[in-house]
Structure formats: structure tokens, C-alpha cells
Design a protein around this motif. Structure first.
Motif, PDB file in Angstrom:
ATOM      1  N   PHE A 103     -31.024   5.078   4.304  1.00  0.00           N
ATOM      2  CA  PHE A 103     -31.999   6.124   4.584  1.00  0.00           C
ATOM      3  C   PHE A 103     -31.752   6.701   5.976  1.00  0.00           C
ATOM      4  O   PHE A 103     -31.767   5.983   6.973  1.00  0.00           O
ATOM      5  CB  PHE A 103     -33.416   5.566   4.475  1.00  0.00           C
ATOM      6  CG  PHE A 103     -33.928   5.527   3.063  1.00  0.00           C
ATOM      7  CD1 PHE A 103     -34.990   6.314   2.662  1.00  0.00           C
ATOM      8  CD2 PHE A 103     -33.321   4.714   2.116  1.00  0.00           C
ATOM      9  CE1 PHE A 103     -35.454   6.288   1.367  1.00  0.00           C
ATOM     10  CE2 PHE A 103     -33.770   4.679   0.812  1.00  0.00           C
ATOM     11  CZ  PHE A 103     -34.839   5.477   0.425  1.00  0.00           C
ATOM     12  N   LEU A 107     -31.247  12.575   4.550  1.00  0.00           N
ATOM     13  CA  LEU A 107     -31.202  12.163   3.142  1.00  0.00           C
ATOM     14  C   LEU A 107     -32.137  13.044   2.319  1.00  0.00           C
ATOM     15  O   LEU A 107     -33.298  13.259   2.686  1.00  0.00           O
ATOM     16  CB  LEU A 107     -31.617  10.699   3.017  1.00  0.00           C
ATOM     17  CG  LEU A 107     -31.529  10.073   1.626  1.00  0.00           C
ATOM     18  CD1 LEU A 107     -30.082   9.794   1.254  1.00  0.00           C
ATOM     19  CD2 LEU A 107     -32.340   8.781   1.552  1.00  0.00           C
ATOM     20  N   MET A 108     -31.639  13.551   1.195  1.00  0.00           N
ATOM     21  CA  MET A 108     -32.432  14.399   0.315  1.00  0.00           C
ATOM     22  C   MET A 108     -32.880  13.606  -0.915  1.00  0.00           C
ATOM     23  O   MET A 108     -32.205  12.648  -1.326  1.00  0.00           O
ATOM     24  CB  MET A 108     -31.617  15.614  -0.129  1.00  0.00           C
ATOM     25  CG  MET A 108     -31.168  16.500   1.023  1.00  0.00           C
ATOM     26  SD  MET A 108     -32.560  17.215   1.907  1.00  0.00           S
ATOM     27  CE  MET A 108     -33.220  18.308   0.655  1.00  0.00           C
ATOM     28  N   PRO A 109     -33.995  13.990  -1.537  1.00  0.00           N
ATOM     29  CA  PRO A 109     -34.440  13.288  -2.748  1.00  0.00           C
ATOM     30  C   PRO A 109     -33.371  13.220  -3.830  1.00  0.00           C
ATOM     31  O   PRO A 109     -33.250  12.211  -4.536  1.00  0.00           O
ATOM     32  CB  PRO A 109     -35.651  14.115  -3.201  1.00  0.00           C
ATOM     33  CG  PRO A 109     -36.184  14.710  -1.941  1.00  0.00           C
ATOM     34  CD  PRO A 109     -34.978  14.996  -1.096  1.00  0.00           C
ATOM     35  N   ASP A 111     -30.286  12.860  -3.421  1.00  0.00           N
ATOM     36  CA  ASP A 111     -29.334  11.802  -3.075  1.00  0.00           C
ATOM     37  C   ASP A 111     -29.789  10.448  -3.598  1.00  0.00           C
ATOM     38  O   ASP A 111     -28.999   9.506  -3.691  1.00  0.00           O
ATOM     39  CB  ASP A 111     -29.153  11.725  -1.553  1.00  0.00           C
ATOM     40  CG  ASP A 111     -28.573  13.005  -0.970  1.00  0.00           C
ATOM     41  OD1 ASP A 111     -27.776  13.652  -1.676  1.00  0.00           O
ATOM     42  OD2 ASP A 111     -28.916  13.346   0.172  1.00  0.00           O
ATOM     43  N   ILE A 112     -31.059  10.342  -3.919  1.00  0.00           N
ATOM     44  CA  ILE A 112     -31.627   9.093  -4.437  1.00  0.00           C
ATOM     45  C   ILE A 112     -31.694   9.125  -5.956  1.00  0.00           C
ATOM     46  O   ILE A 112     -31.224   8.207  -6.634  1.00  0.00           O
ATOM     47  CB  ILE A 112     -33.039   8.864  -3.851  1.00  0.00           C
ATOM     48  CG1 ILE A 112     -32.979   8.757  -2.326  1.00  0.00           C
ATOM     49  CG2 ILE A 112     -33.685   7.622  -4.456  1.00  0.00           C
ATOM     50  CD1 ILE A 112     -34.342   8.739  -1.662  1.00  0.00           C
ATOM     51  N   ALA A 149     -35.925   7.902   6.914  1.00  0.00           N
ATOM     52  CA  ALA A 149     -35.851   9.114   6.098  1.00  0.00           C
ATOM     53  C   ALA A 149     -37.161   9.884   6.172  1.00  0.00           C
ATOM     54  O   ALA A 149     -38.206   9.346   6.550  1.00  0.00           O
ATOM     55  CB  ALA A 149     -35.532   8.761   4.660  1.00  0.00           C
ATOM     56  N   LYS A 152     -40.523  13.169   2.378  1.00  0.00           N
ATOM     57  CA  LYS A 152     -40.150  13.702   1.065  1.00  0.00           C
ATOM     58  C   LYS A 152     -39.162  12.788   0.356  1.00  0.00           C
ATOM     59  O   LYS A 152     -39.282  12.524  -0.847  1.00  0.00           O
ATOM     60  CB  LYS A 152     -39.544  15.098   1.233  1.00  0.00           C
ATOM     61  CG  LYS A 152     -39.314  15.839  -0.075  1.00  0.00           C
ATOM     62  CD  LYS A 152     -38.873  17.266   0.183  1.00  0.00           C
ATOM     63  CE  LYS A 152     -38.746  18.044  -1.126  1.00  0.00           C
ATOM     64  NZ  LYS A 152     -38.346  19.459  -0.892  1.00  0.00           N
ATOM     65  N   SER A 153     -38.180  12.256   1.101  1.00  0.00           N
ATOM     66  CA  SER A 153     -37.208  11.336   0.505  1.00  0.00           C
ATOM     67  C   SER A 153     -37.830   9.981   0.224  1.00  0.00           C
ATOM     68  O   SER A 153     -37.527   9.343  -0.784  1.00  0.00           O
ATOM     69  CB  SER A 153     -35.996  11.180   1.435  1.00  0.00           C
ATOM     70  OG  SER A 153     -35.313  12.405   1.579  1.00  0.00           O
ATOM     71  N   GLN A 154     -38.714   9.530   1.110  1.00  0.00           N
ATOM     72  CA  GLN A 154     -39.430   8.279   0.867  1.00  0.00           C
ATOM     73  C   GLN A 154     -40.231   8.374  -0.422  1.00  0.00           C
ATOM     74  O   GLN A 154     -40.243   7.443  -1.242  1.00  0.00           O
ATOM     75  CB  GLN A 154     -40.365   7.966   2.034  1.00  0.00           C
ATOM     76  CG  GLN A 154     -39.681   7.621   3.338  1.00  0.00           C
ATOM     77  CD  GLN A 154     -40.678   7.458   4.474  1.00  0.00           C
ATOM     78  OE1 GLN A 154     -41.876   7.622   4.290  1.00  0.00           O
ATOM     79  NE2 GLN A 154     -40.182   7.148   5.656  1.00  0.00           N
TER      80      GLN A 154
END
Length: 359
Positions: A103, A107-109, A111-112, A149, A152-154
Motif C-alpha cells: 500500500f 495505489l489505485m483501487p 490495482d487491488i 494508501a 479510497k484504496s483502503q
């Protein structure tokens, strides 16, 4: 020839264990046998992990308890204590597909969770969108330094943790069970971080604090990591066994008086409740929710199971109280000013709480 005979033997052992954990549980003896088998398996898993991950017995036990209770874990500790090594070792011993997400602020969503890409059919030349799964589709996911992160990414990770599925472009993709997330965060360095809000912290069943190693443990670490000797742990469980163990744990018996104790314990954390002791009231701003009670009882069932018992007691609730509640209680200004930790508050609540309800 030895290689050809080892596989069937392992398969036979796995099949026998699956049968024991699957039931049917028609009498007390069958339940006892299954609990005894789970106790032995848990001991083997711990022994294999400790071949690689030195010390930190409580951390290992709590991570395994959360897995068998179908929860997730937030590991808190300074860098270099072996949090990543623990997750890699778990993946080997439990035979689960593993992924690591680092993280970072950029990092973008997607990417997860993954993203839809345009793919062209080599025969027809027709183009269409194809979903490319992200690292969240592993069964054991390490979310490293989750507080670095953006929110939003979390949220993308925490939504997958809660829903056990991922939605991309209006299409929902289920995550394979068992699905287990271990997130790490550094409690010291807070510059450039995005602390998890309380509502998102509540998604973790346990918050486990990773302490510093002792002198003896550090000596073992140096002996294993600065020489040519290396140890590879054996695989003990697989996803089918873990799912059966999770089902068995949910069927562990909870007596009425033990459940009442867990309920009164949760209510004692809430300001204004008649169950909250006066000497603790000034230290708590917001208490825990019913989800905390679910975590307490679910984790206590696993503790009883891995001890070979088919019913939980007061000691099982107490055993999981700190990791279950420490990230859910919000301290007051007085507690912060006086340096009273959430762990200290939980211990004081347990000291003041009678085991049996007063008539």
C-alpha cells in the motif's frame, strides 16, 4: 518409487482428516473425536510455522484463531519484526494461494481488485472487455502498510473483506473461500499516512500487536538467517480442511451463562450502560458494537476447538478479549492524557465483571 508412494499416503491422511471434521456428529463421541483431531492439526501447524517464524507464539496463535473463525487480522508492529515472513509461512503451511499488496499513496483501487481490459480475438478480430483479476483474488492476502494508501484504496480492500466479492463495471466476482486478509501497519511513523477510520477498523476481527523479540529469539533469528541453513515448512492443512474446521468451530456449544457473560462484557464498554463500572467510565468515549460480541464468541469457539473441547467457557472469552476489542474501543481525552491504553481499559472491565449475572 518413494515419490510415487508419498502422494497417496498424504492423500489418504487428508481424506481421513476431512472425514473426521465433516461429521456427521450424531453423538458426543464423534464431536470429541473431531475436536481432538483439530487440536492435533493446530499443534502441527504451529510447529511448522515456528520452524521458520521464531518466537511470537501469541501472534501465530491469534492469526490462526482468526483464520479458523473466518475473520481478518490487523498486525501492528514496527518494521523488521517478521510480519511479512509470517504471512508467507502461513501460505506454505496452509497451502493457500498468496499475494502481497504494497500500500502506497499512489495505489489505485483497480490495482487491488483488478480491471477490465480490451482483448481481441485472434481468429475473428472481434474486440471485447475481459476482466483481469487483481491480487485480491488470492486466498491469503497481505496488505502491507495499509495506512499508507488513500482512503479510497483502503475502502476497496475493506469492501472485499466484508462482502467476500469484488464488483467491477457492474459485474460481481466472488472471492474463493477461505479468504483471509492480514494487514500491517507501523504504529510509530505516522507522517504521510491515512489512519483507518473506526468503521473500517471494525472490519478486522483481531488487532494483533507484534512485540519485539527477546534475546534468545533474536539469537535464533540470526542463526537461521545469516547462515546457509534454511528450513522449509511442510504443508499441513488445505482449503477444504480449513473450511471444514470453520464449520466445526461454528457448531461449538455456547452455554447460556457464558453467552450472557460475553453480552455483559460488551455492554460494559458502552458509556451510560448500567454494566459499565464507574472507575472505567471516564476513560471510554465510545464502546464497541454487536459485531464485537460476534467476534468474541466466534473466536472463543475456535479457542475451545483447538484445545479439544466442544463447549466454550469464561476463559475462552477472556483469552480473545484483547485482540477482539482493542481496536474497537475509543478512548476519552482523560484516558489519552493519563496514558491509559485500551488494553488497560479491557483488563479493568474484566476485573470488575462478575462471571455470573447478579440476580
Amino acid at each position: 518409487m518413494s515419490g510415487t508412494t508419498a502422494a497417496p499416503k498424504r492423500a489418504e491422511v487428508d481424506a481421513r482428516i476431512l472425514q473426521l471434521l465433516s461429521g456427521p456428529f450424531t453423538d458426543i463421541e464423534s464431536v470429541r473425536t473431531a475436536c481432538s483431531a483439530m487440536r492435533d492439526l493446530f499443534a502441527q501447524v504451529k510447529a511448522e510455522i515456528e520452524k521458520v517464524f521464531v518466537g511470537q507464539t501469541i501472534v501465530v496463535e491469534q492469526a490462526l484463531v482468526a483464520l479458523l473463525a473466518n475473520g481478518h487480522v490487523l498486525l501492528e508492529g514496527v518494521p523488521g519484526l517478521g510480519k511479512t515472513l509470517l504471512v508467507r509461512t502461513l501460505a506454505t503451511v496452509l497451502e493457500l494461494p498468496y499475494s502481497r499488496i504494497q500500500f502506497t499513496p499512489d495505489l489505485m483501487p483497480a490495482d487491488i481488485t483488478g480491471t477490465s481490459i480490451v482483448a481481441e480475438d485472434p481468429v475473428t478480430g472481434r474486440r471485447s472487455f475481459t476482466f483481469n483479476p487483481g491480487p485480491i483474488f488470492a486466498q491469503l492476502v497481505l496488505a502491507d502498510e495499509i495506512n499508507r494508501a488513500t482512503p479510497k484504496s483502503q475502502a476497496a480492500l475493506l469492501e472485499a473483506m466484508q462482502e467476500r466479492s469484488v464488483t467491477v463495471a457492474g459485474q460481481t466476482f466472488p472471492l474463493k473461500s477461505p479468504f483471509f486478509v492480514l494487514a500491517t501497519q507501523n504504529p510509530i511513523e505516522q507522517e504521510g499516512t491515512y489512519p483507518l477510520p473506526e468503521a473500517q477498523l471494525d472490519r478486522f476481527m483481531f488487532k494483533v500487536q507484534v512485540p519485539f523479540t527477546t534475546k534468545e529469539e533474536m539469537s535464533q533469528v540470526l542463526g537461521r538467517t545469516t547462515t546457509e541453513k534454511s528450513t522449509t515448512p511442510r504443508t499441513i492443512l488445505n482449503d477444504d480442511m480449513i473450511l471444514k474446521a470453520q464449520t466445526l468451530a461454528r457448531n461449538i456449544v455456547v452455554a447460556d451463562h457464558v453467552q450472557d457473560f460475553a453480552i455483559r462484557f460488551v455492554l460494559s464498554t458502552q458509556p451510560g450502560s448500567p454494566h459499565m463500572p464507574e472507575k472505567v467510565a471516564k476513560y471510554v468515549s465510545i464502546g464497541v458494537s454487536p459485531r464485537a460480541a460476534q467476534s468474541l464468541v466466534s473466536a472463543a469457539k475456535v479457542v475451545a476447538l483447538i484445545d479439544g473441547r466442544y463447549a466454550i467457557g469464561f476463559k475462552d472469552i477472556v483469552a480473545v478479549s484483547l485482540p477482539s476489542l482493542r481496536h474497537r474501543i475509543i478512548r476519552s481525552f482523560e484516558a489519552e492524557a493519563e496514558g491509559v491504553t485500551t488494553d488497560a481499559i479491557i483488563r479493568r472491565l474484566l476485573e470488575a465483571l462478575p462471571r455470573e449475572a447478579e440476580a
